[in-house]
Design a protein around this motif. Structure first.
Motif, PDB file in Angstrom:
ATOM      1  N   GLU A 176      -4.916   9.561  52.854  1.00  0.00           N
ATOM      2  CA  GLU A 176      -4.106   9.782  51.667  1.00  0.00           C
ATOM      3  C   GLU A 176      -4.925  10.077  50.437  1.00  0.00           C
ATOM      4  OE1 GLU A 176      -1.337  10.520  52.420  1.00  0.00           O
ATOM      5  OE2 GLU A 176      -1.618   9.675  54.362  1.00  0.00           O
ATOM      6  N   LEU A 177      -4.448  11.003  49.648  1.00  0.00           N
ATOM      7  CA  LEU A 177      -5.244  11.511  48.557  1.00  0.00           C
ATOM      8  C   LEU A 177      -4.387  11.709  47.324  1.00  0.00           C
ATOM      9  CD1 LEU A 177      -5.161  15.260  48.982  1.00  0.00           C
ATOM     10  CD2 LEU A 177      -4.844  13.836  50.975  1.00  0.00           C
ATOM     11  N   GLN A 178      -4.645  10.922  46.323  1.00  0.00           N
ATOM     12  CA  GLN A 178      -3.968  11.135  45.054  1.00  0.00           C
ATOM     13  C   GLN A 178      -4.916  10.772  43.934  1.00  0.00           C
ATOM     14  OE1 GLN A 178      -1.224  12.618  45.154  1.00  0.00           O
ATOM     15  NE2 GLN A 178      -0.870  12.325  47.317  1.00  0.00           N
ATOM     16  N   SER A 179      -4.780  11.421  42.795  1.00  0.00           N
ATOM     17  CA  SER A 179      -5.592  11.054  41.655  1.00  0.00           C
ATOM     18  C   SER A 179      -4.819  11.259  40.376  1.00  0.00           C
ATOM     19  CB  SER A 179      -6.879  11.882  41.595  1.00  0.00           C
ATOM     20  OG  SER A 179      -7.620  11.503  40.478  1.00  0.00           O
ATOM     21  N   VAL A 180      -5.251  10.576  39.351  1.00  0.00           N
ATOM     22  CA  VAL A 180      -4.673  10.759  38.029  1.00  0.00           C
ATOM     23  C   VAL A 180      -5.092  12.107  37.478  1.00  0.00           C
ATOM     24  CG1 VAL A 180      -6.598   9.747  36.782  1.00  0.00           C
ATOM     25  CG2 VAL A 180      -4.301   9.640  35.811  1.00  0.00           C
ATOM     26  N   GLU A 181      -4.246  12.704  36.674  1.00  0.00           N
ATOM     27  CA  GLU A 181      -4.589  13.965  36.048  1.00  0.00           C
ATOM     28  C   GLU A 181      -5.755  13.779  35.081  1.00  0.00           C
ATOM     29  OE1 GLU A 181      -0.787  16.321  34.978  1.00  0.00           O
ATOM     30  OE2 GLU A 181      -0.335  14.205  34.827  1.00  0.00           O
ATOM     31  N   GLY A 182      -6.592  14.775  35.003  1.00  0.00           N
ATOM     32  CA  GLY A 182      -7.639  14.752  33.992  1.00  0.00           C
ATOM     33  C   GLY A 182      -7.063  15.117  32.641  1.00  0.00           C
ATOM     34  N   GLY A 183      -7.667  14.644  31.563  1.00  0.00           N
ATOM     35  CA  GLY A 183      -7.214  14.976  30.224  1.00  0.00           C
ATOM     36  C   GLY A 183      -5.904  14.299  29.906  1.00  0.00           C
ATOM     37  N   GLU A 221       3.062   9.143  30.091  1.00  0.00           N
ATOM     38  CA  GLU A 221       1.834   8.721  29.438  1.00  0.00           C
ATOM     39  C   GLU A 221       1.198   7.514  30.117  1.00  0.00           C
ATOM     40  OE1 GLU A 221       0.229  10.151  27.021  1.00  0.00           O
ATOM     41  OE2 GLU A 221       1.679  11.757  26.700  1.00  0.00           O
ATOM     42  N   LYS A 222       1.992   6.725  30.829  1.00  0.00           N
ATOM     43  CA  LYS A 222       1.470   5.502  31.431  1.00  0.00           C
ATOM     44  C   LYS A 222       1.026   5.754  32.866  1.00  0.00           C
ATOM     45  CE  LYS A 222       4.022   2.198  28.610  1.00  0.00           C
ATOM     46  NZ  LYS A 222       4.904   1.023  28.609  1.00  0.00           N
ATOM     47  N   ARG A 223      -0.048   5.054  33.248  1.00  0.00           N
ATOM     48  CA  ARG A 223      -0.552   5.148  34.606  1.00  0.00           C
ATOM     49  C   ARG A 223      -0.504   3.778  35.272  1.00  0.00           C
ATOM     50  NH1 ARG A 223      -5.945   7.995  32.501  1.00  0.00           N
ATOM     51  NH2 ARG A 223      -5.634   6.243  31.095  1.00  0.00           N
ATOM     52  N   VAL A 224      -0.468   3.789  36.587  1.00  0.00           N
ATOM     53  CA  VAL A 224      -0.455   2.539  37.339  1.00  0.00           C
ATOM     54  C   VAL A 224      -1.779   1.817  37.154  1.00  0.00           C
ATOM     55  CG1 VAL A 224      -0.369   1.530  39.644  1.00  0.00           C
ATOM     56  CG2 VAL A 224       1.166   3.406  39.053  1.00  0.00           C
ATOM     57  N   TYR A 257      -9.428   3.545  34.893  1.00  0.00           N
ATOM     58  CA  TYR A 257      -9.639   4.968  34.683  1.00  0.00           C
ATOM     59  C   TYR A 257     -10.733   5.203  33.637  1.00  0.00           C
ATOM     60  CZ  TYR A 257      -5.050   4.917  36.908  1.00  0.00           C
ATOM     61  OH  TYR A 257      -4.011   4.681  37.762  1.00  0.00           O
ATOM     62  N   ASP A 258     -11.406   6.368  33.725  1.00  0.00           N
ATOM     63  CA  ASP A 258     -12.409   6.691  32.718  1.00  0.00           C
ATOM     64  C   ASP A 258     -11.769   7.459  31.568  1.00  0.00           C
ATOM     65  OD1 ASP A 258     -12.146   9.344  33.504  1.00  0.00           O
ATOM     66  OD2 ASP A 258     -14.031   9.402  34.617  1.00  0.00           O
ATOM     67  N   ASP A 259     -12.592   7.885  30.577  1.00  0.00           N
ATOM     68  CA  ASP A 259     -12.037   8.529  29.386  1.00  0.00           C
ATOM     69  C   ASP A 259     -11.531   9.938  29.663  1.00  0.00           C
ATOM     70  OD1 ASP A 259     -14.457   9.738  29.766  1.00  0.00           O
ATOM     71  OD2 ASP A 259     -15.307   9.171  27.824  1.00  0.00           O
ATOM     72  N   GLN A 260     -11.744  10.453  30.873  1.00  0.00           N
ATOM     73  CA  GLN A 260     -11.193  11.744  31.262  1.00  0.00           C
ATOM     74  C   GLN A 260      -9.962  11.586  32.153  1.00  0.00           C
ATOM     75  OE1 GLN A 260     -14.041  14.806  32.496  1.00  0.00           O
ATOM     76  NE2 GLN A 260     -15.702  13.467  31.842  1.00  0.00           N
ATOM     77  N   LYS A 286     -16.593   1.454  42.980  1.00  0.00           N
ATOM     78  CA  LYS A 286     -16.932   2.190  41.772  1.00  0.00           C
ATOM     79  C   LYS A 286     -17.094   3.659  42.123  1.00  0.00           C
ATOM     80  CE  LYS A 286     -20.352   2.456  38.046  1.00  0.00           C
ATOM     81  NZ  LYS A 286     -21.640   1.899  37.519  1.00  0.00           N
ATOM     82  N   ILE A 287     -16.402   4.529  41.380  1.00  0.00           N
ATOM     83  CA  ILE A 287     -16.423   5.962  41.669  1.00  0.00           C
ATOM     84  C   ILE A 287     -17.141   6.694  40.542  1.00  0.00           C
ATOM     85  CG2 ILE A 287     -15.037   8.004  42.135  1.00  0.00           C
ATOM     86  CD1 ILE A 287     -12.876   6.178  43.196  1.00  0.00           C
ATOM     87  N   SER A 288     -18.173   7.439  40.889  1.00  0.00           N
ATOM     88  CA  SER A 288     -18.908   8.258  39.920  1.00  0.00           C
ATOM     89  C   SER A 288     -18.783   9.722  40.312  1.00  0.00           C
ATOM     90  CB  SER A 288     -20.379   7.838  39.874  1.00  0.00           C
ATOM     91  OG  SER A 288     -20.983   7.932  41.152  1.00  0.00           O
ATOM     92  N   TYR A 289     -18.873  10.607  39.317  1.00  0.00           N
ATOM     93  CA  TYR A 289     -18.629  12.027  39.536  1.00  0.00           C
ATOM     94  C   TYR A 289     -19.875  12.827  39.205  1.00  0.00           C
ATOM     95  CZ  TYR A 289     -13.798  10.455  39.664  1.00  0.00           C
ATOM     96  OH  TYR A 289     -12.637   9.790  39.992  1.00  0.00           O
TER      97      TYR A 289
END
Length: 300
Positions: free
Chosen positions: A19-26, A43-46, A75-78, A101-104
Motif C-alpha cells: 500500500e502506498l499513500q503520501s501527503v501532498e507536497g506544499g 488543510e488537516k492531515r492525519v 510531516y516535514d515542512d514540505q 525515519k524517512i529522509s529524501y
C-alpha cells in the motif's frame, strides 16, 4: 493484525508491502496534485490512528490479552511524511514500537528503523526496555513523486504502474504476482488477479484526502514494513473520491461504516464488528501512552 475476512490475508500476501499513500507536497488545496481525479483535500492531515480491535500478533498470542495498535505520523515542512511510529499495546500498555525515519534524496526515500521493546531477560522479574536498530528500506519515486518501486529489509519488494490520470493500475510483487486496479468515476471499484477478485461499492459521501488513505490501511494492516507506502505516494494514486460502503468477493459482502466528525473528516471506521479504528488529525488532542515501569534501558 487480523484482516477483514478470508480474502484479505491473501490480498496482503500478494501485495507484499504494497500500500502506498503520501501527503501532498506544499499546500493542501489540491491544485495539480489531484492526479486527474476529483479529490477533495483539506488543510488537516492525519496525525494518529488507533486500531481498537482486531489486532493480532503472534509474539503475544494469548486470547486473554487485549491488543491494540497505534500509529503516529509526523510531516516535514514540505508536507511529506518524515516520521512514523508504530506502537503495539498489550493490556493498554506499550510493549513494542517501530520508529521509522524517512529522509529524501532526489527520487529516493530512505527509511531508517529503530525498535523499542519491553523484554524479560533470564530473570522474568526484571523488566528491560530494549532499543535496537533494524534494517529499513527504500522507495524509488517518479517525477510526480509517486512510488514506482519499494524494497524493505531485502524481504519485501514491489513495483507500481500508473495511468495518464496518475491512478495506480498495476501492482507487481514478489515472484511476478500482479494485481490490476479498475477505476470508475475516480473510485477504485475492483482489484483483480488470477487469485483475487474484490469489488468495492460506494455511496455519495466524499472521501477527503488527509495525508493517508485509511481504506488501504484497513486492507493491508499496520505492519511496519507496509506503513511507509501509505504515505510516500503524493498523487492520490490509490485514493477514491467517495467513501466505500461495502466489499464483495465470492458471494461474501461486508459493510464498511465510516463515521464523520463535524468537519466532514473520517473519524471512525468499523467493519464486521470486531475491526474498528479511530483517526486523529492535526489540531486535535493526540492520544498518548507511557511505557510501563522498567528496571533498565539497554541499547543494542
Amino acid at each position: 493484525m487480523k484482516k477483514l475476512f478470508a480474502l484479505l490475508p491473501l490480498l496482503a500476501m500478494m501485495f507484499v508491502s504494497c500500500e502506498l499513500q503520501s501527503v501532498e507536497g506544499g499546500d493542501q488545496t489540491g491544485g495539480d496534485q489531484t492526479g486527474g481525479g476529483d479529490v477533495t483535500t483539506v488543510e488537516k492531515r492525519v496525525r494518529c490512528i488507533v486500531i481498537k480491535e482486531g489486532v493480532y500478533d503472534s509474539e503475544f498470542n494469548n486470547d486473554s490479552m487485549e491488543l491494540q495498535a497505534v500509529v503516529y505520523f509526523t510531516y516535514d515542512d514540505q508536507g511529506r511524511i518524515a516520521l512514523l511510529n508504530n506502537v503495539l499495546l498489550v493490556n493498554n500498555e506499550p510493549m513494542r514500537s517501530f520508529e521509522q525515519k524517512i529522509s529524501y534524496a532526489g527520487n529516493r526515500a530512505i527509511i531508517d528503523v529503530t525498535k523499542l521493546a519491553i523484554v524479560n531477560y533470564t530473570n522474568p522479574d526484571r523488566v528491560v526496555l530494549e532499543k535496537s536498530s533494524c534494517e529499513g528500506g527504500e522507495a524509488q519515486l517518479n517525477g510526480d513523486g509517486a512510488v514506482v518501486s519499494y524494497r524493505y529489509a531485502d524481504d519485501y519488494t514491489c513495483g507500481f504502474e500508473y495511468d495518464a490520470n496518475k491512478k495506480l493500475v498495476t501492482y507487481t510483487g514478489g515472484g511476478g504476482m500482479s494485481i490490476r486496479s479498475e477505476w470508475d468515476n475516480d473510485n477504485l471499484v475492483r482489484l483483480s488477479s488470477h487469485e483475487v477478485d474484490i469489488n468495492f461499492i460506494y455511496g455519495e459521501v466524499l472521501n477527503p484526502w488527509c495525508g493517508i488513505d485509511w481504506m488501504f490501511l484497513l486492507l493491508n494492516g499496520y505492519e511496519p514494513y507496509f506503513m511507509p507506502l501509505y504515505l510516500l505516494n503524493i498523487n492520490h494514486g490509490y485514493h477514491s473520491k467517495c467513501l466505500p460502503t461495502q466489499l464483495e468477493q465470492d458471494g461474501l459482502t461486508e459493510t464498511i461504516v465510516a463515521t464523520l466528525n463535524e468537519e466532514g473528516l473520517v473519524k471512525e471506521v468499523n467493519v464486521i464488528d470486531y475491526f474498528k479504528f479511530e483517526l486523529f488529525y492535526e489540531g486535535e488532542l493526540i492520544p498518548n501512552w507511557q511505557w510501563p515501569a522498567f528496571d533498565e534501558k539497554v541499547e543494542l
